[in-house]
Motif scaffolding. Structure first.
Motif, short mmCIF file in Angstrom:
data_model
loop_
_atom_site.label_atom_id
_atom_site.label_comp_id
_atom_site.label_asym_id
_atom_site.label_seq_id
_atom_site.Cartn_x
_atom_site.Cartn_y
_atom_site.Cartn_z
N GLN A 45 5.40 -50.38 -44.39
CA GLN A 45 5.16 -49.65 -43.14
C GLN A 45 3.95 -50.21 -42.39
O GLN A 45 3.93 -50.22 -41.16
CB GLN A 45 4.90 -48.17 -43.50
N VAL A 46 2.97 -50.70 -43.16
CA VAL A 46 1.73 -51.18 -42.56
C VAL A 46 1.96 -52.41 -41.68
O VAL A 46 1.27 -52.60 -40.68
CB VAL A 46 0.69 -51.50 -43.67
N THR A 47 2.98 -53.21 -42.05
CA THR A 47 3.23 -54.42 -41.25
C THR A 47 3.64 -54.08 -39.82
O THR A 47 3.49 -54.88 -38.92
CB THR A 47 4.33 -55.28 -41.90
N GLU A 48 4.18 -52.85 -39.62
CA GLU A 48 4.55 -52.43 -38.26
C GLU A 48 3.32 -52.16 -37.40
O GLU A 48 3.41 -52.15 -36.17
CB GLU A 48 5.36 -51.12 -38.31
N TRP A 49 2.18 -51.90 -38.04
CA TRP A 49 1.02 -51.39 -37.30
C TRP A 49 0.18 -52.48 -36.64
O TRP A 49 -0.40 -52.25 -35.59
CB TRP A 49 0.11 -50.58 -38.24
N ILE A 50 0.10 -53.66 -37.29
CA ILE A 50 -0.91 -54.62 -36.87
C ILE A 50 -0.74 -55.07 -35.41
O ILE A 50 -1.71 -55.25 -34.69
CB ILE A 50 -0.98 -55.83 -37.85
N GLY A 51 0.51 -55.17 -34.96
CA GLY A 51 0.75 -55.57 -33.57
C GLY A 51 0.11 -54.58 -32.60
O GLY A 51 -0.48 -54.98 -31.58
N TYR A 52 0.20 -53.31 -32.93
CA TYR A 52 -0.40 -52.28 -32.06
C TYR A 52 -1.93 -52.36 -32.12
O TYR A 52 -2.61 -52.07 -31.13
CB TYR A 52 0.10 -50.89 -32.47
N GLN A 53 -2.45 -52.71 -33.29
CA GLN A 53 -3.92 -52.84 -33.41
C GLN A 53 -4.42 -54.03 -32.57
O GLN A 53 -5.50 -53.97 -32.00
CB GLN A 53 -4.33 -52.93 -34.88
N MET A 54 -3.60 -55.09 -32.52
CA MET A 54 -3.95 -56.21 -31.65
C MET A 54 -3.95 -55.76 -30.19
O MET A 54 -4.85 -56.10 -29.41
CB MET A 54 -2.95 -57.37 -31.82
N ALA A 55 -2.93 -54.96 -29.83
CA ALA A 55 -2.85 -54.45 -28.45
C ALA A 55 -4.07 -53.59 -28.13
O ALA A 55 -4.62 -53.65 -27.02
CB ALA A 55 -1.56 -53.64 -28.27
N GLN A 56 -4.50 -52.79 -29.12
CA GLN A 56 -5.70 -51.96 -28.90
C GLN A 56 -6.93 -52.82 -28.67
O GLN A 56 -7.82 -52.48 -27.88
CB GLN A 56 -5.92 -51.02 -30.08
N ALA A 57 -6.99 -53.97 -29.40
CA ALA A 57 -8.14 -54.87 -29.22
C ALA A 57 -8.13 -55.46 -27.81
O ALA A 57 -9.18 -55.57 -27.16
CB ALA A 57 -8.09 -55.98 -30.27
N ILE A 58 -6.93 -55.80 -27.31
CA ILE A 58 -6.84 -56.35 -25.95
C ILE A 58 -7.23 -55.26 -24.93
O ILE A 58 -8.06 -55.47 -24.05
CB ILE A 58 -5.40 -56.87 -25.68
N GLY A 59 -6.63 -54.08 -25.09
CA GLY A 59 -6.94 -52.97 -24.17
C GLY A 59 -8.42 -52.61 -24.22
O GLY A 59 -9.07 -52.39 -23.19
N GLY A 60 -8.98 -52.55 -25.44
CA GLY A 60 -10.40 -52.20 -25.60
C GLY A 60 -11.32 -53.23 -24.97
O GLY A 60 -12.36 -52.89 -24.40
N THR A 61 -10.94 -54.50 -25.06
CA THR A 61 -11.75 -55.56 -24.44
C THR A 61 -11.73 -55.41 -22.91
O THR A 61 -12.77 -55.53 -22.25
CB THR A 61 -11.22 -56.96 -24.85
N ILE A 62 -10.55 -55.14 -22.36
CA ILE A 62 -10.45 -54.93 -20.91
C ILE A 62 -11.32 -53.72 -20.51
O ILE A 62 -12.04 -53.75 -19.51
CB ILE A 62 -8.97 -54.71 -20.49
N LEU A 63 -11.26 -52.67 -21.32
CA LEU A 63 -12.07 -51.48 -21.02
C LEU A 63 -13.56 -51.80 -21.04
O LEU A 63 -14.34 -51.28 -20.23
CB LEU A 63 -11.77 -50.37 -22.04
N PHE A 64 -13.97 -52.66 -21.99
CA PHE A 64 -15.40 -53.00 -22.06
C PHE A 64 -15.82 -53.75 -20.80
O PHE A 64 -16.93 -53.55 -20.30
CB PHE A 64 -15.72 -53.80 -23.33
#
Lengths: 45, 562
Positions: B461-480
């Protein structure tokens, strides 16, 4: 006749809120769709 | 006719008192702390999303949970409280005035809060309070963390007392007149804050401080969490109501319209006062030890908050439509085009309003009793409050800053800063859509919130998550990037914008608006109903929790804590 004129005048004073009505209805539909979407997921698990 | 006269109070024109330099200094002090917090808290957020992407390790042995605690405390508690109190004071100063004595007491409030904030910050920075912003027992922090938080709350109470006194003095000088709408709203919010924060004050003073000092061996965990959420949910509304103040009473002026209904705005605030507090159990729906009947009762009360929320949505749509049609708009949605899209004072809060549609819908899902188990403690919840507080509230606060800061500083919002503001609002929207969207989906896939990067032993199940965590890193960087731009705009507006006069926009009522009923000023009634609802919702379950809780817990300093 006079009564009708008064009625017409008061209706004219009332703001046209058709767009507001449709907007809040769409908002309601969005809430219902998301809720039932989550509910379906909840039931299926 | 006679009766109608008795039931209504005379209409008053919108008050707009001048704000003196010493007053501005006070209000700007609160707002400045908020923007410093934005920068620090935002940087912590960036570090978190980078760590969770699995490609970055924190340097110098800094702990993820320490960073997470700074992020939550400084953005959720410090930024919001300081901005709100500065905004409250500005609204009160503008509509009912502030005396020299009141201003002096307000400064005392500011310094009490600053001392508390510094104490809390130091303990977190020394790694003595990595307990996250909810400081759930049995995680233990250094006593200075709790004492500092208590001081922040006490300071905010003093500020609220000054606000109440300001209104009282005004009412004495204006017998029979209704209080200005914004002063009424500030009073509702401060009353709600005071009643709600009593819960967390009791938890901190009676439970956490003696326990962290070692005077009490154990702590009643369930009671402490119940007292926290008695405070924690109205805290959300304490953030949201200042945004609503701007939406109801300031945005209409910015778009060239009038107040839709003074009575409707007051009624929705009164309903928020009633239904914000007796609802904390909807944060504890999976918690053992609370009778499901009382959970059900509080879930029902939670759903009552939908009413004033939808009243607000209706009122805003109506304000936009009436204003647009007066400007010549035709057709069902022609009025939409007449809104001032190139004015950041409107655009930023408007995006905030839009974000509240999925934010509110998500909130209804969260509070739907058994259905809460679908998303409980998943990162969906983090995505949810990044829509509500970090988008709806923050973009509205930014929208307020574009006129409030130049007004207080005797400067102008230039077309160039306005353009930068629009870019900032767009960056924020893009970043948050990516980050919060990914959090919502990942949460539905079962990913936990509040956790550092982990492969959880390589589960499928965890393998499904990492892509979304990458997306959060991109979104979070834009927010910063959005945060850096906002801090730049803040500095520019405070120190470098050209001198001039910027309007303090306060919407007026229609010429032929119906008078507001006098009973809106019946504070004893509103506070009485609020207390009655709290007693109904909490008395029996709290007695039950005290009588039937298991043995309390000793402190835990590991894996996170001190």
């Amino acid at each position: 006749m006079r009564k009708q004129e008064v009625k017409k005048a008061s209706e004219k004073d009332k703001p046209d809120l058709k767009g507001t009505f449709v907007s809040v209805m769409l908002l309601g539909v969005f809430i219902i769709i998301t809720w039932f979407g989550a509910f379906a997921l909840f039931i299926s698990r | 006719m006679q009766l109608a006269k008795k039931e209504t109070v005379s209409k008053t024109s919108v008050q707009a008192l001048p704000i003196s330099k010493p007053e501005s200094r006070l209000y700007m002090s609160f707002i400045s702390v908020a923007f410093i917090s934005l920068l620090i808290g935002g940087l912590m957020g960036l570090l978190q999303v980078l760590v969770r992407s699995g490609t970055f390790t924190l340097p110098a042995g800094i702990d993820y949970y320490q960073v997470l605690t700074v992020h939550g405390v400084i953005l959720g508690l410090v930024l919001t409280t300081y901005f709100i109190i500065g905004f409250h004071f500005s609204l009160m100063g503008k509509t009912v005035g502030i005396s020299l004595k009141q201003r002096k007491v307000a400064w005392i409030a500011f310094w009490i809060m600053v001392i508390g904030t510094v104490m809390t910050a130091v303990t977190i920075l020394y790694g003595e309070a990595s307990v996250l912003y909810t400081f759930y027992a049995p995680l233990r922090a250094h006593p200075a963390f709790y004492i500092g938080l208590a001081l922040v709350i006490v300071g905010s109470w003093v500020a609220g007392f000054v606000n109440w006194h300001q209104l009282k003095v005004w009412k004495k000088a204006h017998p029979g007149e209704k209080s200005p709408l914004l002063a009424f709203m500030v009073t509702i919010n401060t009353v709600m804050w005071f009643i709600a924060s009593l819960g967390v004050a009791v938890a901190v003073l009676i439970q956490f401080i003696p326990w962290s000092l070692g005077y009490a061996e154990t702590i009643n965990v369930l009671l402490s969490r119940t007292l926290f959420w008695y405070f924690g949910h109205p805290l959300v509304y304490f953030w949201l109501l200042p945004a609503y103040m701007a939406w109801y009473a300031i945005i209409p002026k910015i778009i060239g319209g009038k107040l839709f209904s003074d009575s409707l705005a007051r009624m929705s605030f009164v309903l928020f006062l009633f239904f914000s507090i007796p609802v904390g159990f909807h944060h504890q729906l999976t918690e053992p030890g609370i009778d499901p009947t009382w959970k059900f009762i509080q879930v029902t009360l939670t759903m009552m908050v939908v009413i004033p929320s939808l009243m607000t949505a209706f009122s805003l749509f109506a304000t936009f439509e009436i204003t647009g049609r007066r400007k010549g708009a035709k057709g069902l949605f022609g009025w939409f085009k007449k809104l001032p899209w190139k004015d950041v004072r409107f655009l930023a809060p408007f995006i905030g309003m839009l974000a509240f549609i999925p934010g509110g819908a998500g909130g209804i899902i969260n509070a739907s009793h058994q259905m809460n188990s679908l998303i409980h403690n998943t990162i969906w919840v983090t995505g949810h409050f990044h829509l509500t507080v970090a988008t709806t509230v923050m973009l509205t606060f930014f929208g307020i800053s574009y006129w409030l800061i130049p007004h207080l500083r005797g400067r102008k919002l230039t077309p160039q800063i306005n353009r930068l503001g629009i870019i900032q609002a767009i960056i924020w929207t893009v970043g948050m859509t990516i980050m919060s969207g990914a959090m919502h989906i990942q949460g539905l896939l079962g990913a936990p919130r509040r956790s550092s990067y982990s492969e959880y032993g390589g589960g499928e199940q965890v393998t499904e998550w990492i892509g979304y965590q990458m997306a959060q890193a991109i979104g979070g960087t834009i927010l910063f990037i959005g945060i850096l731009l906002m801090v730049y705009i803040f500095i520019k507006l405070t120190f470098f914008a050209p001198k001039g006069v910027e309007e303090f926009p306060i919407a007026e009522e229609e010429e032929d608006a119906e008078a507001t009923p006098a009973w809106f000023e019946n504070w004893k009634l509103w506070i009485g109903i609020t207390i009655a609802l709290i007693l109904v919702a909490y008395t029996v379950p709290v007695i039950d929790i005290i009588q039937h809780s298991p043995t309390g817990s000793v402190p835990f300093d590991f894996p996170i804590g001190r």
